[in-house]
Design an enzyme around this catalytic site. Structure first.
Site, PDB file in Angstrom:
ATOM      1  CG  ASP A 127       0.695  -2.570   6.102  1.00  0.00           C
ATOM      2  OD1 ASP A 127      -0.242  -2.745   6.902  1.00  0.00           O
ATOM      3  OD2 ASP A 127       0.605  -1.838   5.096  1.00  0.00           O
ATOM      4  CB  CYS A 179      -3.965   3.107  -1.524  1.00  0.00           C
ATOM      5  SG  CYS A 179      -5.187   4.310  -1.068  1.00  0.00           S
ATOM      6  CD  GLN A 209      -6.730  -4.849   3.801  1.00  0.00           C
ATOM      7  OE1 GLN A 209      -7.667  -5.594   4.070  1.00  0.00           O
ATOM      8  NE2 GLN A 209      -6.916  -3.566   3.533  1.00  0.00           N
ATOM      9  CG  HIS A 244      -1.895   0.975   1.424  1.00  0.00           C
ATOM     10  ND1 HIS A 244      -1.633   2.254   1.835  1.00  0.00           N
ATOM     11  CD2 HIS A 244      -3.238   0.900   1.250  1.00  0.00           C
ATOM     12  CE1 HIS A 244      -2.771   2.930   1.904  1.00  0.00           C
ATOM     13  NE2 HIS A 244      -3.761   2.131   1.550  1.00  0.00           N
ATOM     14  CE  LYS A 271      -7.140  -0.379   6.148  1.00  0.00           C
ATOM     15  NZ  LYS A 271      -7.855   0.061   4.950  1.00  0.00           N
TER      16      LYS A 271
HETATM   17  N1  PMP Z   1      -1.675  -0.916   4.504  1.00  0.00           N
HETATM   18  C1  PMP Z   1      -2.632  -1.682   3.944  1.00  0.00           C
HETATM   19  C2  PMP Z   1      -2.276  -3.064   3.469  1.00  0.00           C
HETATM   20  C3  PMP Z   1      -3.937  -1.195   3.834  1.00  0.00           C
HETATM   21  O1  PMP Z   1      -4.886  -1.953   3.291  1.00  0.00           O
HETATM   22  C4  PMP Z   1      -4.227   0.109   4.305  1.00  0.00           C
HETATM   23  C5  PMP Z   1      -5.614   0.702   4.165  1.00  0.00           C
HETATM   24  N2  PMP Z   1      -6.229   0.450   2.946  1.00  0.00           N
HETATM   25  C6  PMP Z   1      -3.210   0.846   4.893  1.00  0.00           C
HETATM   26  C7  PMP Z   1      -1.952   0.307   4.976  1.00  0.00           C
HETATM   27  C8  PMP Z   1      -3.445   2.220   5.446  1.00  0.00           C
HETATM   28  O2  PMP Z   1      -4.312   2.137   6.529  1.00  0.00           O
HETATM   29  P1  PMP Z   1      -4.929   3.458   7.178  1.00  0.00           P
HETATM   30  O3  PMP Z   1      -5.530   4.231   6.037  1.00  0.00           O
HETATM   31  O4  PMP Z   1      -5.955   2.940   8.133  1.00  0.00           O
HETATM   32  O5  PMP Z   1      -3.837   4.183   7.853  1.00  0.00           O
END
Ligand code: PMP
Length: 407
Positions: free
Chosen positions: A201, A365, A204, A124, A227
Site C-alpha cells: 500500500d 482510519c 503514503q 489503514h 495524496k
Molecule cells: N492506505 C493508506 C496508508 C492511506 O493513508 C490511505 C488514505 N488515508 C488509504 C490507504 C486510502 O486511500 P484512498 O482513500 O485514497 O483510497
C-alpha cells in the site's frame, strides 16, 4: 533550511493563498489529501472545458486527444514507479478501489478455505477490511504482523507467521498514523522465500519515497492521485504482468471485453481487462501533470526540505508538556500523530480550526493502531513540502492555547 524556494513553491498552490475565519490557512492535513498545484487545476479545467470525449472508442479528433492523454498518463506513471510494462499499470479510482479490485480478483483465483492472508497492525482500514471480507467469504484466516511500541513492524516475527498456507502478504510502505517507513524490501524478500506475493500500500509511501517497483520486486503496488498533489477519483494498481494475467476481471462492462454474445464473453487483454466502463481520463491526465510538476521542482529537494521541516516540528512539539508522538522508529516521514494529556483530540481540532489550522483527529482510519496504543484517537499534523516553519510555530502556539482552554 535548504535553498528550496518555498515562496515560489507556495505561489504554485492556489488553495494555500486563502484565509479561513479571517486567518491565513495553515494546512497540515496532507496525509488525508494534498492541495493541487495550479498546473494540475489548469490541466483538469482545460480538459473539462475543451478536450473532452470518451476514450478508446471513437476516431474523432477529441476522442483521439483524450485517448492519447490517457495512455500518455499511463506511460508517465510507468516511468515514475519504474514498472516494466505499461499494461502493468491499471487505473482505478484510488488506493481503496485498487485494493478491493485485488482482494476480489486475487481472492477468486487463489484463496481457498483454510488459506491465510497476512496484513500488519499498521494498516489503514482499506488494507484490512477488503482482506477480512475475503477471508469471511472464503473461510480463510487473517494473520497479523504486529508493531512494537515505537511503531516499528516486528519483521523478525514474520518467519513464524508465514506458512505454507499463506496466499498473500499486504503491507503499507508508510503508515498514515505512525509515518514510519516500513522495511518493505526485506519483507518482500522474506515473503518471496515462501513463494508468497506481496501487495504494498503506497498511498503514503509514494509521497515520501522514490518508488521503483522492479527494484522492490513487489508483486502489487497501489496509490491514490489525490495524496500526490493530483486529482481525487484516480489511483493506480500496479501488478506484475505474470500475476495480472492470471486474475479474473473485477468489474465488467464496456471497454474490458474482446467480444460479447449471449452465450459467451471474452475479455480484453491487460490493462483494459481491469478498466471497465468510462475511465477517469481527465483524472489520469491530472495525475500525470502532478507527477511532471513534482519532477520539475525536484523531488529530492522537496523531500530534503520536508525532512528538515519534520525535524523542526518534532523538536517544537516536544516542548509542549504532556504531548506524546507515536511512531518514533526511524526512518520517519512527515506524518506526526500525537496525543496530549488531558486534551480530547476533537476539542483540539475544533479550537485549532478556528485559528485557521487544519489537522486531522480521531481514529485516522486505523482502529487497530488505536487499539494497539490504547487510545480513542490521536491528533495528526502531516506536513508537505509547501509548509513552513512559521506554520509549525502557529500549530505549536495553537496547541498551547488548546491546553490553556482545557485546563
Ligand atoms: N492506505 C493508506 C496508508 C492511506 O493513508 C490511505 C488514505 N488515508 C488509504 C490507504 C486510502 O486511500 P484512498 O482513500 O485514497 O483510497
Amino acid at each position: 533550511m535548504s535553498t528550496f524556494d518555498i515562496t515560489a513553491i507556495r505561489s504554485n498552490f492556489p488553495a494555500l493563498q486563502q484565509q479561513v475565519y479571517g486567518k491565513p490557512l495553515v494546512y497540515l492535513d496532507n496525509a488525508a489529501t494534498t492541495q493541487k498545484p495550479q498546473c494540475v487545476v489548469r490541466a483538469i479545467d482545460e480538459m473539462n472545458a475543451k478536450i473532452n470525449a470518451n476514450i478508446h472508442r471513437a476516431v474523432h479528433y477529441l476522442a483521439v486527444q483524450c485517448t492519447e492523454r490517457y495512455e500518455q498518463a499511463r506511460e508517465t506513471i510507468r516511468r515514475f514507479i519504474n514498472a516494466d510494462k505499461p499494461q502493468e499499470i491499471i487505473f482505478t479510482a484510488g488506493t481503496t478501489a485498487a485494493i478491493n479490485l485485488l482482494a476480489f480478483s486475487f481472492g477468486e483465483r487463489f484463496v481457498r478455505n483454510g488459506d491465510e492472508i497476512i496484513v500488519t497492525e499498521a494498516e489503514h482500514h482499506s488494507n484490512i477490511v477488503p482482506w477480512q471480507l475475503l477471508c469471511e467469504r472464503k473461510g480463510a484466516t487473517l494473520k497479523i504482523l504486529p508493531v512494537d511500541d515505537t511503531g516499528r513492524l516486528q519483521t523478525e516475527k514474520l518467519p513464524e507467521i508465514l506458512t505454507g498456507k499463506t496466499r498473500i502478504l499486504c503491507v503499507t510502505q508508510v503508515s498514515n498514523v505512525l509515518g514510519v517507513v516500513n522495511p518493505v524490501k526485506t519483507i518482500i524478500q522474506l515473503a518471496h522465500a515462501h513463494h508468497v506475493p506481496v501487495l504494498i500500500d503506497g498511498a503514503q509511501g509514494i509521497v515520501h519515497e522514490d518508488v521503483d517497483v522492479q527494484a522492490l520486486d513487489c508483486d502489487f503496488y497501489v496509490f491514490s492521485g489525490h495524496k500526490l498533489y493530483g486529482p481525487t477519483g484516480i489511483g493506480v494498481l500496479y501488478g506484475k504482468e505474470k500475476w495480472l494475467e492470471q486474475l479474473p476481471p473485477y468489474q465488467s462492462g464496456g471497454d474490458m471485453i474482446a467480444s460479447v454474445s449471449f452465450t459467451k464473453t471474452t475479455f480484453a487483454g491487460l490493462p483494459l481487462k481491469f478498466e471497465a466502463g468510462t475511465a477517469n481520463y481527465i483524472g489520469a491526465h491530472g495525475l500525470a501533470t502532478a507527477i511532471n510538476y513534482l519532477q520539475s521542482i525536484g523531488s529530492a529537494a522537496a523531500r530534503a526540505y520536508e525532512q528538515q521541516l519534520t525535524a523542526y516540528a518534532v523538536e517544537a512539539l516536544s516542548t509542549i508538556g504532556g504531548l506524546q508522538i507515536y511512531g518514533a522508529a526511524a526512518p520517519k516521514t512527515s506524518v506526526l500523530s500525537f496525543s496530549i494529556n488531558g486534551v480530547h483530540p476533537s476539542d483540539a481540532a475544533a479550537i485549532l480550526d478556528k485559528l485557521g489550522i487544519a489537522v486531522r483527529t480521531g481514529r485516522l482510519c486505523a482502529d487497530t493502531l488505536m487499539q494497539r496504543f490504547r487510545l480513542q484517537g490521536m491528533i495528526r499534523a502531516s506536513l508537505a513540502f509547501y509548509n513552513t516553519k512559521e506554520e509549525i510555530d502557529a500549530l505549536v502556539n495553537g496547541l498551547r492555547q488548546v491546553q490553556k482552554m482545557m485546563h
